[in-house]
Design a protein around this motif. Sequence first.
Motif, PDB file in Angstrom:
ATOM      1  N   UNK A  53       2.244  17.730  45.756  1.00  0.00           N
ATOM      2  CA  UNK A  53       3.591  17.179  45.646  1.00  0.00           C
ATOM      3  C   UNK A  53       4.513  18.087  44.862  1.00  0.00           C
TER       4      UNK A  53
ATOM      5  N   UNK D   1       9.272  21.119  35.491  1.00  0.00           N
ATOM      6  CA  UNK D   1       8.321  22.217  35.515  1.00  0.00           C
ATOM      7  C   UNK D   1       6.909  21.786  35.162  1.00  0.00           C
ATOM      8  N   UNK D   2       6.719  20.482  34.890  1.00  0.00           N
ATOM      9  CA  UNK D   2       5.345  20.066  34.553  1.00  0.00           C
ATOM     10  C   UNK D   2       4.408  20.307  35.733  1.00  0.00           C
ATOM     11  N   UNK D   3       3.123  20.421  35.386  1.00  0.00           N
ATOM     12  CA  UNK D   3       2.079  20.508  36.406  1.00  0.00           C
ATOM     13  C   UNK D   3       1.064  19.419  36.113  1.00  0.00           C
ATOM     14  N   UNK D   4       0.763  18.622  37.127  1.00  0.00           N
ATOM     15  CA  UNK D   4      -0.161  17.507  36.964  1.00  0.00           C
ATOM     16  C   UNK D   4      -1.298  17.661  37.964  1.00  0.00           C
ATOM     17  N   UNK D  26       5.808  11.741  39.130  1.00  0.00           N
ATOM     18  CA  UNK D  26       7.007  12.573  38.965  1.00  0.00           C
ATOM     19  C   UNK D  26       8.124  11.771  38.300  1.00  0.00           C
ATOM     20  N   UNK D  29       7.521  11.332  34.483  1.00  0.00           N
ATOM     21  CA  UNK D  29       7.841  12.536  33.705  1.00  0.00           C
ATOM     22  C   UNK D  29       9.362  12.693  33.536  1.00  0.00           C
ATOM     23  N   UNK D  35      11.937  15.409  32.383  1.00  0.00           N
ATOM     24  CA  UNK D  35      11.543  16.591  33.161  1.00  0.00           C
ATOM     25  C   UNK D  35      12.200  16.560  34.548  1.00  0.00           C
ATOM     26  N   UNK D  37      12.500  16.574  38.270  1.00  0.00           N
ATOM     27  CA  UNK D  37      11.572  16.304  39.382  1.00  0.00           C
ATOM     28  C   UNK D  37      11.473  17.476  40.370  1.00  0.00           C
ATOM     29  N   UNK D  39      11.089  20.534  40.022  1.00  0.00           N
ATOM     30  CA  UNK D  39      10.083  21.554  39.718  1.00  0.00           C
ATOM     31  C   UNK D  39       8.801  20.935  39.157  1.00  0.00           C
ATOM     32  N   UNK D  40       8.642  19.622  39.338  1.00  0.00           N
ATOM     33  CA  UNK D  40       7.389  18.971  38.925  1.00  0.00           C
ATOM     34  C   UNK D  40       6.387  19.051  40.074  1.00  0.00           C
ATOM     35  N   UNK D  41       5.223  19.618  39.783  1.00  0.00           N
ATOM     36  CA  UNK D  41       4.181  19.788  40.799  1.00  0.00           C
ATOM     37  C   UNK D  41       3.017  18.846  40.482  1.00  0.00           C
ATOM     38  N   UNK D  42       2.522  18.153  41.491  1.00  0.00           N
ATOM     39  CA  UNK D  42       1.362  17.260  41.344  1.00  0.00           C
ATOM     40  C   UNK D  42       0.327  17.657  42.394  1.00  0.00           C
TER      41      UNK D  42
ATOM     42  N   UNK F   5      -4.838  15.609  34.250  1.00  0.00           N
ATOM     43  CA  UNK F   5      -4.417  16.632  33.286  1.00  0.00           C
ATOM     44  C   UNK F   5      -2.940  16.926  33.522  1.00  0.00           C
ATOM     45  N   UNK F   7       0.229  19.162  32.248  1.00  0.00           N
ATOM     46  CA  UNK F   7       0.650  20.330  31.472  1.00  0.00           C
ATOM     47  C   UNK F   7       2.170  20.333  31.397  1.00  0.00           C
ATOM     48  N   UNK F  52       4.308  30.078  29.554  1.00  0.00           N
ATOM     49  CA  UNK F  52       4.618  29.350  30.790  1.00  0.00           C
ATOM     50  C   UNK F  52       5.623  30.174  31.587  1.00  0.00           C
TER      51      UNK F  52
END
Lengths: 67, 67, 67, 67, 67, 67
Positions: A53, D1-4, D26, D29, D35, D37, D39-42, F5, F7, F52
Amino acid sequence: MPFVNIKITKDGATADQKARLISGVTGLLRDILGKNPQTTVVVIDEVDTDNWGIGGETVTERRRQGK
Amino acid sequence: MPFVNIKITKDGATADQKARLISGVTGLLRDILGKNPQTTVVVIDEVDTDNWGIGGETVTERRRQGK
Amino acid sequence: MPFVNIKITKDGATADQKARLISGVTGLLRDILGKNPQTTVVVIDEVDTDNWGIGGETVTERRRQGK
Amino acid sequence: MPFVNIKITKDGATADQKARLISGVTGLLRDILGKNPQTTVVVIDEVDTDNWGIGGETVTERRRQGK
Amino acid sequence: MPFVNIKITKDGATADQKARLISGVTGLLRDILGKNPQTTVVVIDEVDTDNWGIGGETVTERRRQGK
Amino acid sequence: MPFVNIKITKDGATADQKARLISGVTGLLRDILGKNPQTTVVVIDEVDTDNWGIGGETVTERRRQGK
């Protein structure tokens, strides 16, 4: 001794492309940080687009919409 | 409550071998650090040899060369 | 060539305990799967209890409640 | 930019369920930490029950025993 | 959209070295696989030598022995 | 039994914000996939902005440039 994990969507990367990526990343770690290539490990995960995603949507859905 | 991720190349590890590995690692965390086995999670990833690199080469290529 | 990542809460594990854990896990991979210890990598992450959740709560909060 | 990264056992989660999970995480976050959305990767990993251990046993074995 | 995690021992890598590593890996993914640099994320973990094992020993111990 | 997890960059997330994130993600896994909250583990990694990268640059550098 570095360990590198690369996650990409499963999109038909060839064995040759993956080999070049592994070689390239290992070389960068040697050139920039002086890390020993013999103990540098690189693992590539290819992830189904239903399971990836971004922007709150799966890549499958984004492609359907032409994003 | 520990979480353990074990990455190995996909080489035909049997269900029994994986069960023994999970049991063994969980026991080590109990014996050495006093961690509760009931909430210790172990996840094993088996990775295609095209996707695993060491020494700047894929394991597929290294085996072809008899390394 | 296996790669193992162990995540535990930061609770004062000593260097000796961590060394025994690394030695033990490496031995299990050799004994059960025949993996070469010389290229087995183990990385331990010690995580602040504010950053570890189980049961929907942080470990910090669970300990405050005596869980 | 978070990564989950979400790891679950492979139990037939549907594409729709995975899409809702990605959208939900997303959103959390964005709402809790502000954060972006976009650039949030899941990434969701679905793991075979032979490869997932808890309580020192595989999930395959626990289910066989009705746990 | 790739996600890359690089784990190295904590040995004084400078901000400039880390920046060059991030730039290099991002460029490889663009050049070899056509991945968009704008959504390529690279995260570097620097790990204490007490927490990194290879050959069944911590890096701290190996260095003490001059390995 | 899921493991999550998350990040994020180290930007002063408070203990309360992290607790809400853990609670929220655990709830999503229960509501969408029926996962048991009691064995859902969430680990948050807060990463230095020098470590990062996105768009081939560190977050430290991007902020300096006002991106």
